[in-house]
Scaffold this motif. Structure first.
Motif, PDB file in Angstrom:
ATOM      1  N   ALA A 196       0.891  -1.334   0.060  1.00  0.00           N
ATOM      2  CA  ALA A 196       0.010  -0.168  -0.036  1.00  0.00           C
ATOM      3  C   ALA A 196       0.644   1.253   0.057  1.00  0.00           C
ATOM      4  O   ALA A 196       0.555   2.209  -0.773  1.00  0.00           O
ATOM      5  CB  ALA A 196      -0.923  -0.083   1.095  1.00  0.00           C
ATOM      6  N   LEU A 197       1.924   1.317   0.799  1.00  0.00           N
ATOM      7  CA  LEU A 197       2.825   2.305   0.980  1.00  0.00           C
ATOM      8  C   LEU A 197       3.657   2.637  -0.423  1.00  0.00           C
ATOM      9  O   LEU A 197       3.845   3.703  -0.819  1.00  0.00           O
ATOM     10  CB  LEU A 197       3.589   2.156   2.052  1.00  0.00           C
ATOM     11  N   ARG A 198       4.086   1.538  -0.918  1.00  0.00           N
ATOM     12  CA  ARG A 198       4.822   1.596  -2.247  1.00  0.00           C
ATOM     13  C   ARG A 198       3.896   2.216  -3.316  1.00  0.00           C
ATOM     14  O   ARG A 198       4.755   3.042  -4.054  1.00  0.00           O
ATOM     15  CB  ARG A 198       5.166   0.220  -2.661  1.00  0.00           C
ATOM     16  N   MET A 199       2.701   1.855  -3.276  1.00  0.00           N
ATOM     17  CA  MET A 199       2.029   2.436  -4.334  1.00  0.00           C
ATOM     18  C   MET A 199       1.903   4.024  -4.056  1.00  0.00           C
ATOM     19  O   MET A 199       1.902   4.648  -4.939  1.00  0.00           O
ATOM     20  CB  MET A 199       0.586   1.854  -4.255  1.00  0.00           C
ATOM     21  N   MET A 200       1.517   4.316  -2.680  1.00  0.00           N
ATOM     22  CA  MET A 200       1.345   5.778  -2.577  1.00  0.00           C
ATOM     23  C   MET A 200       2.660   6.532  -2.757  1.00  0.00           C
ATOM     24  O   MET A 200       2.615   7.458  -3.090  1.00  0.00           O
ATOM     25  CB  MET A 200       0.759   5.908  -1.084  1.00  0.00           C
ATOM     26  N   PHE A 201       3.789   5.940  -2.559  1.00  0.00           N
ATOM     27  CA  PHE A 201       5.119   6.703  -2.827  1.00  0.00           C
ATOM     28  C   PHE A 201       5.215   6.790  -4.227  1.00  0.00           C
ATOM     29  O   PHE A 201       5.731   8.120  -4.457  1.00  0.00           O
ATOM     30  CB  PHE A 201       6.269   5.706  -2.290  1.00  0.00           C
ATOM     31  N   GLU A 202       4.924   5.981  -5.050  1.00  0.00           N
ATOM     32  CA  GLU A 202       5.328   6.083  -6.491  1.00  0.00           C
ATOM     33  C   GLU A 202       4.101   7.127  -7.073  1.00  0.00           C
ATOM     34  O   GLU A 202       4.415   8.181  -7.660  1.00  0.00           O
ATOM     35  CB  GLU A 202       4.662   4.991  -7.519  1.00  0.00           C
ATOM     36  N   GLN A 203       2.745   7.279  -6.481  1.00  0.00           N
ATOM     37  CA  GLN A 203       1.974   8.117  -6.779  1.00  0.00           C
ATOM     38  C   GLN A 203       2.368   9.668  -6.314  1.00  0.00           C
ATOM     39  O   GLN A 203       2.115  10.646  -7.100  1.00  0.00           O
ATOM     40  CB  GLN A 203       0.545   8.008  -6.119  1.00  0.00           C
ATOM     41  N   ARG A 204       3.132   9.788  -5.142  1.00  0.00           N
ATOM     42  CA  ARG A 204       3.477  11.065  -4.904  1.00  0.00           C
ATOM     43  C   ARG A 204       4.973  11.588  -5.150  1.00  0.00           C
ATOM     44  O   ARG A 204       5.147  12.485  -5.411  1.00  0.00           O
ATOM     45  CB  ARG A 204       3.424  11.091  -3.384  1.00  0.00           C
ATOM     46  N   PHE A 205       5.864  10.626  -5.623  1.00  0.00           N
ATOM     47  CA  PHE A 205       7.066  10.994  -5.742  1.00  0.00           C
ATOM     48  C   PHE A 205       7.669  10.285  -6.939  1.00  0.00           C
ATOM     49  O   PHE A 205       8.742  10.403  -7.294  1.00  0.00           O
ATOM     50  CB  PHE A 205       8.096  10.565  -4.469  1.00  0.00           C
ATOM     51  N   GLY A 206       6.952   9.255  -7.849  1.00  0.00           N
ATOM     52  CA  GLY A 206       7.777   8.488  -8.640  1.00  0.00           C
ATOM     53  C   GLY A 206       6.854   8.500  -9.755  1.00  0.00           C
ATOM     54  O   GLY A 206       6.459   9.557 -10.478  1.00  0.00           O
ATOM     55  N   SER A 207       6.528   7.276 -10.554  1.00  0.00           N
ATOM     56  CA  SER A 207       5.949   7.083 -11.757  1.00  0.00           C
ATOM     57  C   SER A 207       4.379   6.628 -11.496  1.00  0.00           C
ATOM     58  O   SER A 207       4.096   5.725 -10.824  1.00  0.00           O
ATOM     59  CB  SER A 207       6.854   5.787 -12.304  1.00  0.00           C
ATOM     60  N   LEU A 208       3.460   7.376 -12.141  1.00  0.00           N
ATOM     61  CA  LEU A 208       2.181   6.934 -12.117  1.00  0.00           C
ATOM     62  C   LEU A 208       1.871   5.726 -12.762  1.00  0.00           C
ATOM     63  O   LEU A 208       1.081   4.943 -12.447  1.00  0.00           O
ATOM     64  CB  LEU A 208       1.136   8.084 -12.853  1.00  0.00           C
TER      65      LEU A 208
ATOM     66  N   THR B 219       3.983   3.061 -12.602  1.00  0.00           N
ATOM     67  CA  THR B 219       4.384   2.018 -11.830  1.00  0.00           C
ATOM     68  C   THR B 219       3.381   1.914 -10.691  1.00  0.00           C
ATOM     69  O   THR B 219       3.203   0.918 -10.114  1.00  0.00           O
ATOM     70  CB  THR B 219       5.834   2.585 -11.094  1.00  0.00           C
ATOM     71  N   ALA B 220       2.685   3.177 -10.276  1.00  0.00           N
ATOM     72  CA  ALA B 220       1.858   3.087  -9.065  1.00  0.00           C
ATOM     73  C   ALA B 220       0.374   2.357  -9.513  1.00  0.00           C
ATOM     74  O   ALA B 220       0.115   1.663  -8.734  1.00  0.00           O
ATOM     75  CB  ALA B 220       1.294   4.612  -8.755  1.00  0.00           C
ATOM     76  N   THR B 221       0.197   2.303 -10.946  1.00  0.00           N
ATOM     77  CA  THR B 221      -0.939   1.582 -11.272  1.00  0.00           C
ATOM     78  C   THR B 221      -0.761   0.206 -11.356  1.00  0.00           C
ATOM     79  O   THR B 221      -1.436  -0.507 -10.680  1.00  0.00           O
ATOM     80  CB  THR B 221      -1.168   1.942 -12.782  1.00  0.00           C
ATOM     81  N   GLU B 222       0.688  -0.037 -11.691  1.00  0.00           N
ATOM     82  CA  GLU B 222       0.905  -1.620 -11.631  1.00  0.00           C
ATOM     83  C   GLU B 222       0.853  -2.196 -10.217  1.00  0.00           C
ATOM     84  O   GLU B 222       0.624  -3.261  -9.624  1.00  0.00           O
ATOM     85  CB  GLU B 222       2.275  -1.662 -12.178  1.00  0.00           C
ATOM     86  N   LEU B 223       1.346  -1.423  -9.176  1.00  0.00           N
ATOM     87  CA  LEU B 223       1.268  -1.552  -7.769  1.00  0.00           C
ATOM     88  C   LEU B 223       0.107  -1.846  -7.357  1.00  0.00           C
ATOM     89  O   LEU B 223      -0.264  -2.551  -6.429  1.00  0.00           O
ATOM     90  CB  LEU B 223       2.238  -0.556  -6.994  1.00  0.00           C
ATOM     91  N   LYS B 224      -0.974  -0.698  -7.751  1.00  0.00           N
ATOM     92  CA  LYS B 224      -2.223  -0.886  -7.051  1.00  0.00           C
ATOM     93  C   LYS B 224      -2.952  -2.302  -7.661  1.00  0.00           C
ATOM     94  O   LYS B 224      -3.468  -2.894  -6.782  1.00  0.00           O
ATOM     95  CB  LYS B 224      -3.020   0.145  -7.745  1.00  0.00           C
ATOM     96  N   GLN B 225      -2.716  -2.647  -8.870  1.00  0.00           N
ATOM     97  CA  GLN B 225      -3.216  -3.937  -9.290  1.00  0.00           C
ATOM     98  C   GLN B 225      -2.467  -5.064  -8.672  1.00  0.00           C
ATOM     99  O   GLN B 225      -3.426  -6.118  -8.462  1.00  0.00           O
ATOM    100  CB  GLN B 225      -3.018  -3.958 -10.995  1.00  0.00           C
ATOM    101  N   GLU B 226      -1.326  -5.067  -8.291  1.00  0.00           N
ATOM    102  CA  GLU B 226      -0.927  -5.966  -7.495  1.00  0.00           C
ATOM    103  C   GLU B 226      -1.374  -6.036  -6.116  1.00  0.00           C
ATOM    104  O   GLU B 226      -1.699  -7.226  -5.530  1.00  0.00           O
ATOM    105  CB  GLU B 226       0.757  -5.865  -7.308  1.00  0.00           C
ATOM    106  N   LEU B 227      -1.552  -4.827  -5.527  1.00  0.00           N
ATOM    107  CA  LEU B 227      -2.232  -4.815  -4.086  1.00  0.00           C
ATOM    108  C   LEU B 227      -3.539  -5.468  -4.298  1.00  0.00           C
ATOM    109  O   LEU B 227      -4.016  -6.055  -3.354  1.00  0.00           O
ATOM    110  CB  LEU B 227      -2.174  -3.482  -3.792  1.00  0.00           C
TER     111      LEU B 227
END
Length: 331
Positions: free
Chosen positions: A215-227, A229-237
């Motif tokens: 959950a945090l990795r997704m939020m981290f990418e949303q705020r500081f990284g790649s959207l 990557t954040a989408t991929e992490l959300k699907q994994e979550l």
């Protein structure tokens, strides 16, 4: 400290974009039923332990603020007093006979307690205050100076004893700290350098064993990284959601209120294509709440071997309230 501090700590709950099977009244009732438990057990911890622990007092403050925003009746006067107590460095230890100044105490303080108290405040405004309370600047400065040479922030207290790799726990503390510091990062010296160092540290992270990490990795990418990557992490979550609608704090374990509440908090920042998952998670929490308003949660400590502890039950109950309040439906 006056009521403005309470207002500054409140966290706005996002509205649902689509109809939900669980009516808003059911969610509000569940949150309301938790308030006496959170108030009573949180105050008992303060009275007996005289400690603003990272797993108890900050989440008492945060969850009661969320409950208030969800429409539950909360004793704001008492909550205001708790905020004042919990942000006063002289109250961070049962030992009252120290010679250190408050600033020296701040530098040696528990980083997890600091970022949790800041998160409750920062997610309220979603932007930096022009004139924050003195404790905010003190905590931010203390946190900024505690970054390690490898770019991480090291978890404190009993968190390193949790049943997951120690590095994962440090990665979680690092990401929470960055999210807590971000709203007023322009006021911090060398922020870009600190953020770059943290990103480099997190690049070496292995997939986490806890839903909190995902959950945090997704939020981290949303705020500081790649959207992307954040989408991929959300699907994994989302793929880790269990059949009963919840998440375990450890992804391979049965669902619990701690893991489910944290994931709901994360998804509240990006509900796109996640409404069905959010509804299922809310229903899991509604179905598993106890009569006294709590949720029974196994301890996260390795030595506990999955046994239920009062501290984990309180922590999980607070997170359940946060997750429900932030995803409360509008119907």
């Amino acid at each position: 400290m006056n009521l403005l501090i309470v207002v500054s700590l409140l966290v706005a709950a996002p509205s649902a974009d689509s109809p939900s099977e669980a009516p808003a009244e059911s969610v509000r009732d569940a949150v309301t039923r938790s308030v006496p438990f959170l108030e009573r057990e949180g105050q008992a911890w303060i009275d007996n332990r005289k400690c603003a622990s990272c797993h108890q007092v900050p989440f008492m403050v945060w969850s009661l603020n969320e409950a208030h925003r969800a429409g539950a009746e909360v004793d704001l006067k008492k909550l205001n007093e708790t905020i004042a107590w919990s942000t006063d460095w002289q109250n961070w230890s049962a030992s009252k006979n120290r010679d250190e100044t408050k600033q020296e105490q701040a530098k040696s303080g528990n980083i997890d307690t600091m970022y949790q108290l800041l998160l409750g405040r920062n997610y309220a405004a979603n932007e930096a205050d022009d004139s924050p309370a003195e404790w905010v600047e003190t905590f931010e400065t203390a946190l900024a100076t505690r970054q390690q040479e490898d770019g991480s922030w090291t978890a404190c207290g009993q968190l390193p004893l949790q049943n997951r790799p120690e590095r994962e726990t440090n990665e979680v503390s690092t990401m929470w700290t960055l999210l807590a510091l971000h709203p007023r990062s322009g006021e911090l010296p060398n922020w870009n350098e600190k953020l770059d160092a943290a990103k480099k540290y997190l690049q070496e992270a292995q997939p986490g064993q806890s839903s909190e990490w995902w959950a945090l990795r997704m939020m981290f990418e949303q705020r500081f990284g790649s959207l992307e990557t954040a989408t991929e992490l959300k699907q994994e979550l989302l793929s880790k959601q269990r059949e009963d609608g919840g998440w375990g704090w450890l992804v391979e374990k049965p669902s619990d209120a701690l893991g489910t509440g944290i994931v709901l908090f994360a998804l509240s920042h990006d509900r796109q294509e996640a409404d069905a998952a959010v509804e299922s998670a809310r229903q899991f929490l509604l179905d598993t709440q106890k009569e006294d308003g709590s949720w029974i949660v196994p301890s996260t400590l390795k030595r506990a071997n999955g046994k239920v502890k009062d501290t984990s039950t309180y922590w999980g109950t607070a997170w359940a309230v946060i997750g429900l309040a932030r995803t409360q439906p509008t119907n």
